[in-house]
Design an enzyme around this catalytic site. Structure first.
Site, PDB file in Angstrom:
ATOM      1  N   ARG A 164       4.170   5.768 -34.777  1.00 49.47           N
ATOM      2  CA  ARG A 164       5.573   5.378 -34.589  1.00 49.47           C
ATOM      3  C   ARG A 164       6.526   6.536 -34.896  1.00 49.47           C
ATOM      4  O   ARG A 164       7.597   6.359 -35.462  1.00 49.47           O
ATOM      5  CB  ARG A 164       5.930   4.173 -35.465  1.00 49.47           C
ATOM      6  CG  ARG A 164       5.089   2.944 -35.220  1.00 49.47           C
ATOM      7  CD  ARG A 164       5.245   2.397 -33.813  1.00 49.47           C
ATOM      8  NE  ARG A 164       4.421   1.206 -33.635  1.00 49.47           N
ATOM      9  CZ  ARG A 164       3.164   1.222 -33.203  1.00 49.47           C
ATOM     10  NH1 ARG A 164       2.591   2.382 -32.891  1.00 49.47           N
ATOM     11  NH2 ARG A 164       2.481   0.104 -33.069  1.00 49.47           N
ATOM     12  N   SER A 237       9.343  -5.345 -34.243  1.00 46.32           N
ATOM     13  CA  SER A 237       8.800  -5.108 -35.581  1.00 46.32           C
ATOM     14  C   SER A 237       9.806  -4.340 -36.431  1.00 46.32           C
ATOM     15  O   SER A 237      10.216  -3.238 -36.055  1.00 46.32           O
ATOM     16  CB  SER A 237       7.489  -4.323 -35.494  1.00 46.32           C
ATOM     17  OG  SER A 237       6.515  -5.073 -34.813  1.00 46.32           O
ATOM     18  N   GLU A 333      11.569   0.286 -39.503  1.00 43.28           N
ATOM     19  CA  GLU A 333      11.284   0.941 -38.232  1.00 43.28           C
ATOM     20  C   GLU A 333      12.540   1.256 -37.423  1.00 43.28           C
ATOM     21  O   GLU A 333      12.728   2.401 -37.002  1.00 43.28           O
ATOM     22  CB  GLU A 333      10.315   0.077 -37.416  1.00 43.28           C
ATOM     23  CG  GLU A 333       9.726   0.800 -36.221  1.00 43.28           C
ATOM     24  CD  GLU A 333       8.505   0.102 -35.674  1.00 43.28           C
ATOM     25  OE1 GLU A 333       8.437  -0.082 -34.446  1.00 43.28           O
ATOM     26  OE2 GLU A 333       7.602  -0.244 -36.452  1.00 43.28           O
TER      27      GLU A 333
END
Length: 340
Positions: A164, A237, A333
């Protein structure tokens, strides 16, 4: 290129958070982008880049110029005996690109079906799902370097992809991704090892690899576990799966035998953030309009009228609780844009 002032960004982010942009423009070409950046420089405006708004939290008013990438276009660049090279403009919808690649009979993106957002944002986050990451089929991208004004090409190594993460995330604001090239396979090379997907694939009874079937299975799994932003606003998420040292993982395994753990190539261990949040009792929690999804603890949702501040306050409470219970630090995130 139409410049507008005081534009509410609520329609442009999937969390449906209201926040005004001091100045706003949508660009559909390299020339319009360069003109918008020149305007911002001339006016000494800070610049915020916007794609699909699916991985961002708006904390409040956004100063300066918000540039929304709205370029369109996708094409086949070359066909080899095993691989096909495709290219898509930054403003293209990611899921629509996946569907287009499947229509061409290509394999490589099926596990990434239904991920919200745009093509240009995909490399920044190195999007991934069900055992596959963007970097697995990435070839190169072209970006505008705002420091030098040059158009640059980046190969896979240049992008410094990680979980990520990428150089574009670590050097936020320097580069504007213009177009992305992906190398896809002519013959299916399916990745169905991820447990829920493996079970769904086995249930089909199919013996011949089929990328379309995998994409349909992935879509079904995502729809069963993740809320549709059009129905229940969210940013996907909210927390990354934490990675810890093996010693810490062993200690946690002794205290919590049911805790999922995944060994990494570098010797570290990845934990399941959703499990940590769920076991801490947060799944389905709601505080006014801000809440945690009832089916997926990783997803924070806006039940209607929540502010960015409320979402961030809830996230902070979850992080603090998980840290106190397990000694594990959760990392948010989606980046935060605007001021509280």
């Amino acid at each position: 290129m139409l410049l507008r002032d005081g534009v509410d960004l609520q329609p442009f982010n999937t969390m449906a958070l209201a926040a005004p942009a001091a100045h706003f423009v949508q660009v559909r070409s390299d020339a319009e982008l360069q003109a918008a950046l020149a305007l911002a420089e001339g006016e000494s405006w800070p610049v915020t880049l916007f794609g699909g708004g699916s991985n961002v939290i708006l904390a409040g008013p956004v100063p300066g110029l918000v540039i929304r990438m709205a370029s369109r276009g996708r094409r086949v660049l070359s066909r080899g005996t095993e691989q096909v090279l495709i290219e898509a403009e930054a403003g293209e919808n990611w899921h629509q690109l996946v569907c287009w690649s499947l229509d061409l009979g290509l394999s490589g993106l099926e596990n990434l079906a239904l991920i919200p957002g745009t093509v240009g944002a995909a490399p920044v986050q190195n999007i991934g799902a069900y055992g596959v990451e963007l970097c697995d089929c990435f070839d190169s991208l072209q970006a505008l370097d705002r420091q030098t004004g040059e158009l640059c090409w980046f190969n896979r190594e240049d992008c410094k992809f990680a979980y990520r993460d990428s150089r574009f995330k670590r050097e936020a604001g320097r580069y504007v991704i213009l177009r992305v090239r992906l190398s896809l396979a002519r013959q299916p090379r399916l990745a169905v090892g991820y447990a829920p997907l493996a079970e769904a694939w086995k249930a089909t009874g199919l013996q011949v690899p089929d990328a379309r079937v995998v994409a349909a299975l992935v879509t079904g799994i995502r729809q069963s576990k993740l809320p549709d932003p059009a129905v229940l606003p969210n940013a996907g998420s909210f927390f990354k799966n934490p990675v810890v040292a093996v010693e810490q993982a062993q200690g946690l395994a002794q205290r919590f035998p049911a805790m999922p753990q995944f060994a990494q190539a570098d010797g570290s261990v990845k934990l399941a953030a959703a499990w940590l949040i769920d076991q801490a009792g947060w799944k389905g929690f709601r505080d006014s309009a801000a809440g945690v999804h009832s089916e997926q603890a990783l997803v924070l949702v806006n039940h209607g009228g929540a502010s960015g501040a409320q979402i961030l306050q809830l996230a902070a409470r979850i992080r603090a609780d998980v840290l106190a219970r397990y000694g594990v630090e959760l990392e948010q995130e989606p980046p935060v844009i605007g001021s509280l």
